[in-house]
Design an enzyme around this catalytic site. Structure first.
Site, PDB file in Angstrom:
ATOM      1  N   VAL A 129      20.207  -8.149 110.578  1.00 37.78           N
ATOM      2  CA  VAL A 129      21.471  -7.566 110.282  1.00 37.78           C
ATOM      3  C   VAL A 129      21.776  -5.832 110.193  1.00 37.78           C
ATOM      4  O   VAL A 129      22.491  -5.381 110.061  1.00 37.78           O
ATOM      5  CB  VAL A 129      22.371  -8.229 110.338  1.00 37.78           C
ATOM      6  CG1 VAL A 129      22.426 -10.167 110.569  1.00 37.78           C
ATOM      7  CG2 VAL A 129      22.135  -8.507 108.498  1.00 37.78           C
ATOM      8  N   HIS A 176      24.770  -6.595 117.724  1.00 39.30           N
ATOM      9  CA  HIS A 176      25.247  -5.929 117.173  1.00 39.30           C
ATOM     10  C   HIS A 176      26.650  -5.694 116.833  1.00 39.30           C
ATOM     11  O   HIS A 176      27.115  -5.119 116.952  1.00 39.30           O
ATOM     12  CB  HIS A 176      25.450  -4.532 117.465  1.00 39.30           C
ATOM     13  CG  HIS A 176      24.954  -3.624 115.906  1.00 39.30           C
ATOM     14  ND1 HIS A 176      24.474  -2.186 116.322  1.00 39.30           N
ATOM     15  CD2 HIS A 176      25.134  -3.757 115.018  1.00 39.30           C
ATOM     16  CE1 HIS A 176      24.544  -2.054 115.109  1.00 39.30           C
ATOM     17  NE2 HIS A 176      25.460  -2.727 114.501  1.00 39.30           N
ATOM     18  N   ARG A 185      19.168  -3.117 110.919  1.00 39.33           N
ATOM     19  CA  ARG A 185      19.138  -1.652 112.444  1.00 39.33           C
ATOM     20  C   ARG A 185      17.627  -2.533 112.753  1.00 39.33           C
ATOM     21  O   ARG A 185      16.513  -2.626 112.323  1.00 39.33           O
ATOM     22  CB  ARG A 185      18.370  -0.448 111.665  1.00 39.33           C
ATOM     23  CG  ARG A 185      20.234   0.088 111.531  1.00 39.33           C
ATOM     24  CD  ARG A 185      21.267  -0.284 112.176  1.00 39.33           C
ATOM     25  NE  ARG A 185      22.420   1.063 112.352  1.00 39.33           N
ATOM     26  CZ  ARG A 185      23.693   0.288 111.516  1.00 39.33           C
ATOM     27  NH1 ARG A 185      23.519  -0.809 111.856  1.00 39.33           N
ATOM     28  NH2 ARG A 185      24.685   1.244 111.635  1.00 39.33           N
ATOM     29  N   GLU A 206      19.424  -0.434 122.296  1.00 39.04           N
ATOM     30  CA  GLU A 206      20.760  -1.697 122.309  1.00 39.04           C
ATOM     31  C   GLU A 206      21.956  -0.476 123.138  1.00 39.04           C
ATOM     32  O   GLU A 206      22.052   0.559 123.697  1.00 39.04           O
ATOM     33  CB  GLU A 206      21.420  -1.591 121.631  1.00 39.04           C
ATOM     34  CG  GLU A 206      21.160  -2.195 119.761  1.00 39.04           C
ATOM     35  CD  GLU A 206      21.822  -2.200 118.969  1.00 39.04           C
ATOM     36  OE1 GLU A 206      22.652  -2.365 119.096  1.00 39.04           O
ATOM     37  OE2 GLU A 206      20.912  -2.457 117.774  1.00 39.04           O
TER      38      GLU A 206
HETATM   39  P1  NAD Z   1      24.731  -0.834 101.224  1.00 43.38           P
HETATM   40  O1  NAD Z   1      24.694   0.492 100.641  1.00 43.38           O
HETATM   41  O2  NAD Z   1      26.460  -1.216 100.320  1.00 43.38           O
HETATM   42  O3  NAD Z   1      23.383  -1.336 100.453  1.00 43.38           O
HETATM   43  C1  NAD Z   1      22.238  -0.882 101.075  1.00 43.38           C
HETATM   44  C2  NAD Z   1      21.227  -1.827 100.497  1.00 43.38           C
HETATM   45  O4  NAD Z   1      19.715  -1.019 100.480  1.00 43.38           O
HETATM   46  C3  NAD Z   1      21.567  -0.362  98.551  1.00 43.38           C
HETATM   47  O5  NAD Z   1      21.637  -1.767  98.336  1.00 43.38           O
HETATM   48  C4  NAD Z   1      20.201   0.175  98.565  1.00 43.38           C
HETATM   49  O6  NAD Z   1      19.640   0.586  97.256  1.00 43.38           O
HETATM   50  C5  NAD Z   1      19.191  -0.862  99.149  1.00 43.38           C
HETATM   51  N1  NAD Z   1      17.696   0.101  99.655  1.00 43.38           N
HETATM   52  C6  NAD Z   1      17.960   0.863 100.602  1.00 43.38           C
HETATM   53  N2  NAD Z   1      16.865   1.448 100.858  1.00 43.38           N
HETATM   54  C7  NAD Z   1      15.965   0.552 100.252  1.00 43.38           C
HETATM   55  C8  NAD Z   1      14.608   0.413 100.378  1.00 43.38           C
HETATM   56  N3  NAD Z   1      13.490   1.079 100.504  1.00 43.38           N
HETATM   57  N4  NAD Z   1      14.037  -1.001  99.690  1.00 43.38           N
HETATM   58  C9  NAD Z   1      15.018  -1.711  99.320  1.00 43.38           C
HETATM   59  N5  NAD Z   1      16.391  -1.402  99.103  1.00 43.38           N
HETATM   60  C10 NAD Z   1      16.892  -0.692  99.833  1.00 43.38           C
HETATM   61  O7  NAD Z   1      25.138  -0.551 102.504  1.00 43.38           O
HETATM   62  P2  NAD Z   1      25.671  -2.809 103.583  1.00 43.38           P
HETATM   63  O8  NAD Z   1      26.460  -2.021 103.488  1.00 43.38           O
HETATM   64  O9  NAD Z   1      25.408  -3.691 102.269  1.00 43.38           O
HETATM   65  O10 NAD Z   1      25.062  -1.869 104.999  1.00 43.38           O
HETATM   66  C11 NAD Z   1      23.027  -2.388 104.945  1.00 43.38           C
HETATM   67  C12 NAD Z   1      22.946  -1.214 106.212  1.00 43.38           C
HETATM   68  O11 NAD Z   1      23.097  -2.956 106.983  1.00 43.38           O
HETATM   69  C13 NAD Z   1      23.737  -0.235 106.724  1.00 43.38           C
HETATM   70  O12 NAD Z   1      22.899   1.122 106.350  1.00 43.38           O
HETATM   71  C14 NAD Z   1      23.624  -0.924 108.162  1.00 43.38           C
HETATM   72  O13 NAD Z   1      22.083   0.037 109.037  1.00 43.38           O
HETATM   73  C15 NAD Z   1      23.703  -2.604 108.289  1.00 43.38           C
HETATM   74  N6  NAD Z   1      24.937  -2.950 108.742  1.00 43.38           N
HETATM   75  C16 NAD Z   1      24.751  -3.652 110.000  1.00 43.38           C
HETATM   76  C17 NAD Z   1      26.220  -4.445 110.169  1.00 43.38           C
HETATM   77  C18 NAD Z   1      26.164  -5.080 111.568  1.00 43.38           C
HETATM   78  O14 NAD Z   1      27.140  -5.644 112.262  1.00 43.38           O
HETATM   79  N7  NAD Z   1      24.614  -5.958 111.832  1.00 43.38           N
HETATM   80  C19 NAD Z   1      27.331  -4.254 109.199  1.00 43.38           C
HETATM   81  C20 NAD Z   1      27.056  -3.129 108.131  1.00 43.38           C
HETATM   82  C21 NAD Z   1      25.821  -2.481 107.455  1.00 43.38           C
END
Ligand code: NAD
Length: 306
Positions: free
Chosen positions: A222, A272, A224, A253
């Site tokens: 979920v 998505h 990217r 997409e």
């Molecule tokens: P967030 O910033 O709260 O959490 C991201 C986490 O990933 C953080 O804890 C960060 O430290 C960690 N991280 C970053 N790089 C890393 C790595 N190399 N190895 C391990 N951990 C790592 O963001 P979120 O709200 O949890 O969203 C995360 C991602 O999910 C977004 O960037 C987006 O791409 C995706 N997303 C998708 C949907 C969807 O509808 N499918 C919805 C929301 C977010």
């Protein structure tokens, strides 16, 4: 930065009607307009997509948490502030993932497929299983990861988190650091990806990573599309070295019509929308409003990325 005119870019339309957000923010002491690419004299923009013209405004707010599509360097060079919508997708995505896992474990996707054909067909004796007692390895323990852990913990799964530091995280039974990713995923029934797309995570899941997973494991993305080497995933699914996958995001997409993923029985595809809910407009609006207030009081922005 003085905020006089806030534009809501029409690209938000697939997520919610732009006018709904304009209404929700009406109490802000600024002029609010739904705008297209012309955006006459806006100081700030709330948007889904990126446009070159945004380099002219002072503040851009992304209605998504993921901001990989925005050119950070150009924003910085042009003094454009970028904020995102991290922090609101814990329960929504957590419930979507619980849904995927329940479909696989309780074979609900088979029942739906059979129903389309008017077919009364029970699963084989050894097909269905319970989530309770299974292990889910969640890669990325931010907002999404924690929401997933909270929701799946309620269903009795063991939760293993993978993150860059080894600090414990609420909701997770154990934490592995990213250098031990292969070990962390090696015995999990479910591997769930919730990291942002960055240089460090691009194609983090490739042929070797899929090889490290159990043959009967399910893969869930979920995050990217480009966190995954999609041809390698397709190959693992076709050669039965993975049991199946639930995918909300893809390298291209909409997912192209000729993708073999569409036709696979053990693949669940969603367009998505793992975080979609009728509350999305209000959840995003609250972040914009909070930052409007902070701006007025000279405080630092919440969720600032650039
Ligand atoms: P967030 O910033 O709260 O959490 C991201 C986490 O990933 C953080 O804890 C960060 O430290 C960690 N991280 C970053 N790089 C890393 C790595 N190399 N190895 C391990 N951990 C790592 O963001 P979120 O709200 O949890 O969203 C995360 C991602 O999910 C977004 O960037 C987006 O791409 C995706 N997303 C998708 C949907 C969807 O509808 N499918 C919805 C929301 C977010």
């Amino acid at each position: 930065l003085e905020l006089e005119r806030l534009g809501i870019h029409e690209s938000v339309e697939p997520v919610f009607p732009p006018a709904e957000l304009a209404d929700y923010l009406a109490a802000l002491p600024v002029e609010i307009a739904v705008v297209d690419d012309d955006m006459p004299s806006c100081d700030a923009i709330v948007t889904l997509e990126h446009r070159e013209a945004f380099l002219e405004v002072d503040w851009v707010h992304s209605i998504q948490a993921g901001v990989d599509r925005f050119p950070f360097d150009e924003f910085e060079a042009n003094d454009v502030i970028l904020t995102n919508s991290t922090g609101i997708h814990d329960t929504t995505v957590g419930e979507t993932i619980a849904g995927y896992l329940l479909m696989f474990a309780r074979r609900l996707h088979d029942h739906v497929a059979n129903q389309q054909e008017g077919r009364w067909e029970r699963p084989d004796w050894d097909e269905a299983f319970t989530l309770s007692g299974s292990t889910a390895c969640v890669v990325g323990t931010g907002t999404l990861g924690r929401g997933v852990a909270e929701t799946l913990g309620g269903l009795g799964l063991n939760l293993r988190g993978v993150r860059r530091s080894d600090e414990p995280v609420p909701g997770f039974d154990e934490i592995y650091t990213t250098d031990r990713l292969r070990e962390a995923i090696s015995d999990a029934e479910f591997v769930i990806v919730t990291v942002p797309l960055t240089d460090a995570t691009r194609h983090l899941f490739d042929a070797d990573t899929f090889d490290a997973m159990r043959d009967d494991a399910y893969f869930v993305n979920v995050a990217r599309g480009s966190v995954v080497d999609e041809p390698a995933l397709i190959d693992a699914l076709e050669t039965d070295t993975l049991a199946g996958a639930a995918l909300d995001v893809f390298e291209t997409e909409p997912l192209p019509e000729d993708s073999p993923l569409w036709g696979m029985d053990e693949v669940i595809i969603s367009p998505h929308c793992a975080a979609y809910t009728r509350d999305y407009v209000r959840d995003t609006g609250d972040i914009v409003r909070e930052n409007g207030d902070r701006l007025e009081h000279g405080e630092a922005f919440h969720n600032r990325v650039v």
